[in-house]
Motif scaffolding. Structure first.
Motif, PDB file in Angstrom:
ATOM      1  N   LEU A 245       0.054  -1.211  -0.110  1.00  0.00           N
ATOM      2  CA  LEU A 245      -0.086   0.104  -0.055  1.00  0.00           C
ATOM      3  C   LEU A 245       0.895   0.823  -0.135  1.00  0.00           C
ATOM      4  CD1 LEU A 245      -2.837   1.298   0.251  1.00  0.00           C
ATOM      5  CD2 LEU A 245      -2.792   0.887   2.949  1.00  0.00           C
ATOM      6  N   VAL A 246       0.515   2.016  -0.671  1.00  0.00           N
ATOM      7  CA  VAL A 246       1.242   3.023  -0.741  1.00  0.00           C
ATOM      8  C   VAL A 246       0.098   4.376  -0.816  1.00  0.00           C
ATOM      9  CG1 VAL A 246       2.534   5.501  -2.177  1.00  0.00           C
ATOM     10  CG2 VAL A 246       2.600   2.809  -2.954  1.00  0.00           C
ATOM     11  N   THR A 247       1.292   4.996   0.519  1.00  0.00           N
ATOM     12  CA  THR A 247      -0.463   6.366   0.828  1.00  0.00           C
ATOM     13  C   THR A 247       0.446   7.268   1.488  1.00  0.00           C
ATOM     14  OG1 THR A 247      -1.684   7.192   2.442  1.00  0.00           O
ATOM     15  CG2 THR A 247      -0.191   5.406   3.247  1.00  0.00           C
ATOM     16  N   LEU A 248      -0.184   8.343   0.983  1.00  0.00           N
ATOM     17  CA  LEU A 248       1.094   9.887   1.728  1.00  0.00           C
ATOM     18  C   LEU A 248       0.430  10.789   2.880  1.00  0.00           C
ATOM     19  CD1 LEU A 248       2.909  12.039  -1.330  1.00  0.00           C
ATOM     20  CD2 LEU A 248       3.620   9.983   0.197  1.00  0.00           C
ATOM     21  N   GLY A 249      -1.178   9.797   2.751  1.00  0.00           N
ATOM     22  CA  GLY A 249      -2.415  10.582   3.835  1.00  0.00           C
ATOM     23  C   GLY A 249      -3.182  11.140   3.145  1.00  0.00           C
ATOM     24  N   THR A 250      -3.940  11.671   4.219  1.00  0.00           N
ATOM     25  CA  THR A 250      -4.867  12.901   3.778  1.00  0.00           C
ATOM     26  C   THR A 250      -4.360  14.408   3.465  1.00  0.00           C
ATOM     27  OG1 THR A 250      -5.681  13.464   5.638  1.00  0.00           O
ATOM     28  CG2 THR A 250      -6.595  11.763   4.512  1.00  0.00           C
TER      29      THR A 250
ATOM     30  N   PRO B 205       1.127  14.072  -6.491  1.00  0.00           N
ATOM     31  CA  PRO B 205       0.817  12.901  -7.701  1.00  0.00           C
ATOM     32  C   PRO B 205       2.229  12.525  -8.442  1.00  0.00           C
ATOM     33  CG  PRO B 205       0.041  15.243  -8.139  1.00  0.00           C
ATOM     34  CD  PRO B 205       0.640  16.185  -7.202  1.00  0.00           C
ATOM     35  N   GLU B 206       3.190  13.942  -8.284  1.00  0.00           N
ATOM     36  CA  GLU B 206       4.814  13.344  -8.750  1.00  0.00           C
ATOM     37  C   GLU B 206       4.940  12.384  -8.084  1.00  0.00           C
ATOM     38  OE1 GLU B 206       6.535  16.466 -10.049  1.00  0.00           O
ATOM     39  OE2 GLU B 206       5.552  17.058 -11.638  1.00  0.00           O
ATOM     40  N   LEU B 207       5.338  12.808  -7.090  1.00  0.00           N
ATOM     41  CA  LEU B 207       6.180  12.324  -5.977  1.00  0.00           C
ATOM     42  C   LEU B 207       5.543  10.216  -5.659  1.00  0.00           C
ATOM     43  CD1 LEU B 207       7.888  11.147  -4.206  1.00  0.00           C
ATOM     44  CD2 LEU B 207       6.822  12.410  -1.750  1.00  0.00           C
ATOM     45  N   LEU B 208       4.111  10.268  -5.812  1.00  0.00           N
ATOM     46  CA  LEU B 208       3.641   9.568  -5.986  1.00  0.00           C
ATOM     47  C   LEU B 208       3.944   8.178  -7.109  1.00  0.00           C
ATOM     48  CD1 LEU B 208      -0.050   9.522  -4.936  1.00  0.00           C
ATOM     49  CD2 LEU B 208       1.335   8.800  -3.696  1.00  0.00           C
ATOM     50  N   ALA B 209       3.945   9.078  -8.502  1.00  0.00           N
ATOM     51  CA  ALA B 209       4.290   8.329  -9.439  1.00  0.00           C
ATOM     52  C   ALA B 209       5.764   7.927  -9.507  1.00  0.00           C
ATOM     53  CB  ALA B 209       4.567   9.393 -10.523  1.00  0.00           C
ATOM     54  N   THR B 210       6.576   8.528  -8.823  1.00  0.00           N
ATOM     55  CA  THR B 210       7.921   7.748  -8.771  1.00  0.00           C
ATOM     56  C   THR B 210       7.958   7.210  -7.970  1.00  0.00           C
ATOM     57  OG1 THR B 210       8.831  10.249  -8.935  1.00  0.00           O
ATOM     58  CG2 THR B 210      10.290   8.949  -7.777  1.00  0.00           C
ATOM     59  N   ILE B 211       7.202   7.012  -6.879  1.00  0.00           N
ATOM     60  CA  ILE B 211       7.410   5.261  -5.490  1.00  0.00           C
ATOM     61  C   ILE B 211       6.758   4.657  -7.132  1.00  0.00           C
ATOM     62  CG2 ILE B 211       6.570   4.715  -3.591  1.00  0.00           C
ATOM     63  CD1 ILE B 211       6.424   7.748  -2.252  1.00  0.00           C
ATOM     64  N   VAL B 212       5.683   4.777  -7.629  1.00  0.00           N
ATOM     65  CA  VAL B 212       5.003   3.615  -8.324  1.00  0.00           C
ATOM     66  C   VAL B 212       6.281   2.875  -8.875  1.00  0.00           C
ATOM     67  CG1 VAL B 212       3.819   2.914  -9.906  1.00  0.00           C
ATOM     68  CG2 VAL B 212       3.186   3.702  -7.710  1.00  0.00           C
ATOM     69  N   ASP B 213       6.843   3.609  -9.716  1.00  0.00           N
ATOM     70  CA  ASP B 213       7.651   3.304 -10.911  1.00  0.00           C
ATOM     71  C   ASP B 213       8.921   2.551  -9.804  1.00  0.00           C
ATOM     72  OD1 ASP B 213       6.452   4.579 -12.648  1.00  0.00           O
ATOM     73  OD2 ASP B 213       7.797   6.203 -12.881  1.00  0.00           O
TER      74      ASP B 213
ATOM     75  N   ASN C  44       1.749  -6.395  -6.176  1.00  0.00           N
ATOM     76  CA  ASN C  44       0.920  -5.585  -6.459  1.00  0.00           C
ATOM     77  C   ASN C  44       0.667  -4.852  -6.151  1.00  0.00           C
ATOM     78  OD1 ASN C  44      -0.170  -7.507  -8.194  1.00  0.00           O
ATOM     79  ND2 ASN C  44      -0.750  -8.837  -6.566  1.00  0.00           N
ATOM     80  N   VAL C  45       0.653  -3.623  -5.796  1.00  0.00           N
ATOM     81  CA  VAL C  45       0.778  -1.866  -5.353  1.00  0.00           C
ATOM     82  C   VAL C  45      -0.795  -1.451  -5.751  1.00  0.00           C
ATOM     83  CG1 VAL C  45       1.774   0.543  -5.840  1.00  0.00           C
ATOM     84  CG2 VAL C  45       2.951  -2.076  -6.428  1.00  0.00           C
ATOM     85  N   VAL C  46      -0.808  -1.315  -4.619  1.00  0.00           N
ATOM     86  CA  VAL C  46      -2.165  -0.133  -4.094  1.00  0.00           C
ATOM     87  C   VAL C  46      -2.185   0.902  -3.715  1.00  0.00           C
ATOM     88  CG1 VAL C  46      -4.610   0.208  -2.511  1.00  0.00           C
ATOM     89  CG2 VAL C  46      -4.016  -2.351  -3.229  1.00  0.00           C
ATOM     90  N   VAL C  47      -2.402   2.086  -4.789  1.00  0.00           N
ATOM     91  CA  VAL C  47      -2.106   3.183  -4.782  1.00  0.00           C
ATOM     92  C   VAL C  47      -3.081   4.578  -4.030  1.00  0.00           C
ATOM     93  CG1 VAL C  47      -1.032   5.957  -5.396  1.00  0.00           C
ATOM     94  CG2 VAL C  47      -0.398   2.901  -6.193  1.00  0.00           C
ATOM     95  N   ALA C  48      -3.895   4.641  -2.338  1.00  0.00           N
ATOM     96  CA  ALA C  48      -4.275   5.497  -2.304  1.00  0.00           C
ATOM     97  C   ALA C  48      -3.928   7.505  -2.508  1.00  0.00           C
ATOM     98  CB  ALA C  48      -4.681   5.338  -0.480  1.00  0.00           C
TER      99      ALA C  48
ATOM    100  N   VAL D 298       4.033   1.662   2.572  1.00  0.00           N
ATOM    101  CA  VAL D 298       4.871   2.899   2.198  1.00  0.00           C
ATOM    102  C   VAL D 298       4.178   4.201   2.392  1.00  0.00           C
ATOM    103  CG1 VAL D 298       6.227   4.032   0.334  1.00  0.00           C
ATOM    104  CG2 VAL D 298       6.143   1.641   0.388  1.00  0.00           C
ATOM    105  N   ALA D 299       4.731   4.891   3.005  1.00  0.00           N
ATOM    106  CA  ALA D 299       4.383   6.330   3.771  1.00  0.00           C
ATOM    107  C   ALA D 299       5.080   7.373   3.564  1.00  0.00           C
ATOM    108  CB  ALA D 299       2.851   5.991   4.706  1.00  0.00           C
ATOM    109  N   SER D 300       4.779   8.360   3.877  1.00  0.00           N
ATOM    110  CA  SER D 300       5.301  10.007   5.005  1.00  0.00           C
ATOM    111  C   SER D 300       5.771  10.143   6.116  1.00  0.00           C
ATOM    112  CB  SER D 300       5.038  10.736   4.214  1.00  0.00           C
ATOM    113  OG  SER D 300       3.766  11.477   4.100  1.00  0.00           O
ATOM    114  N   GLY D 301       4.963   8.605   7.153  1.00  0.00           N
ATOM    115  CA  GLY D 301       5.508   9.139   8.538  1.00  0.00           C
ATOM    116  C   GLY D 301       4.281   9.608   9.048  1.00  0.00           C
ATOM    117  N   GLY D 302       2.799  10.373   8.314  1.00  0.00           N
ATOM    118  CA  GLY D 302       2.407  10.554   9.807  1.00  0.00           C
ATOM    119  C   GLY D 302       2.021   9.993  10.597  1.00  0.00           C
TER     120      GLY D 302
END
Length: 321
Positions: free
Chosen positions: A164-169, A174-182, A190-194, A230-234
């Motif tokens: 699971l990839v999330t940067l929280g609410t 979006p560009e950072l999320l795309a880089t992470i997914v790449d 399998n990757v779930v992007v929230a 995978v997250a930003s640590g909130g």
């Protein structure tokens, strides 16, 4: 693959203390007191760095309880904040009230090494958010029905680890999320992007084989069947994920996130990276090293042993009766 923790430096304590204990009180005390008089509380519960509530409690002469959100504030900074707020109250010939209790959602293992539990600490169990799904939040489940676990069709894909990839609410990157997914294209996962609830559809990462993108879904359902987050640590994400016994890869992004990430790493439940292109390798490491999952399970047990919200309410009533 670790990041340095950026906490309050001594030279910044005076300005930080003046902001929380001084400026916020100067700007908001009058309205806070007026609202408190109208509501006429028997008890005021405030966030640990909220001095408006403690100011109102002093003026109305009612007990006050603090409630933590993040890892406990460093003792020297807390004293400086108390002094700034106390100086404002002294002009009214009042003193800053000591909290009757301190409600704390962080397990002891995630606090700083130098932390000592305050008198009257009440540990409250943090639980991942859960609610009834809205029609716009639902997505197709593994069995083809609407559910919280996205399906990954294709030969053998259903057996791959799920990330699971999330940067929280709050963060909308979006560009950072795309880089992470790449970065996750290398590992067989399998990757779930929230994505952020306010994100535009045309800026979200593109779905492809092994990648599913979802909008706002309550965290409890997002975490179903996930092997690594995978997250930003909130604070909310860290507590929810570790409370579910899932290890993490963290890319801290300001505020309290470097400290949250450092503490999760210190107990062995997370790997901390410095840039998004390191995430794929870090996820591979966390999946291959069982110690991360074991440490996350240990933290989850400590969180599970903390008091429920119902028990905390009973304990608070005992403190103020």
């Amino acid at each position: 693959m670790r990041t340095r923790v950026r906490t309050f430096l001594p030279r910044r304590w005076p300005s930080s203390a003046e902001f929380f204990g001084g400026v916020c009180v100067d700007l908001g005390a009058e309205e806070a007191i007026a609202q408190a008089r109208t509501f006429a509380p028997d008890l005021i519960i405030v966030e640990s760095a909220d001095y408006l509530g403690r100011f109102a409690a002093a003026v109305l002469d009612v007990p006050v309880v603090t409630h933590g959100v993040g890892i406990a504030i460093e003792e020297q900074l807390a004293h400086a904040m108390d002094a700034a707020a106390g100086a404002r109250l002294s002009s009214l010939e009042l003193t800053l009230p000591e909290p009757r209790a301190s409600v704390d959602p962080w397990p002891e293992c995630l606090q700083r090494d130098t932390w000592q539990p305050p008198v009257g600490r009440i540990a409250i169990r943090s639980e991942a958010h859960e609610s009834e799904p809205h029609a716009s939040e639902a997505h197709e489940g593994e069995d083809g029905s609407e559910g919280s676990k996205p399906a990954f069709p294709g030969p053998g894909r259903q057996h791959l680890p799920r990330v699971l990839v999330t940067l929280g609410t709050v963060l909308d990157e979006p560009e950072l999320l795309a880089t992470i997914v790449d970065s996750l294209a290398g590992p067989e996962v399998n990757v779930v992007v929230a994505v952020n609830p306010s994100a535009r559809a045309d800026t979200a990462p593109t779905e492809r084989t092994g990648v599913r993108v979802v909008g706002f879904v309550p965290m409890r359902r997002l975490l179903e069947g996930v092997d690594v987050v995978v997250a930003s640590g909130g604070a909310g994400t860290v507590l929810a994920v570790l409370g579910s016994g899932i290890p993490m890869v963290l890319l801290p992004m300001g505020l309290d996130k470097p400290l949250n990430a450092e503490r999760a790493s210190a107990v062995g439940a997370a790997m901390v990276v410095d840039s998004p292109d390191q995430i794929g390798k870090a996820v591979t490491k966390v999946l291959s090293d069982e110690s991360f999952a074991h440490s996350a399970s240990t933290v989850a047990q400590e969180i599970a042993d903390m008091n429920s919200a119902e028990t905390v309410l009973t304990l608070l009533l005992d403190h103020v009766s």
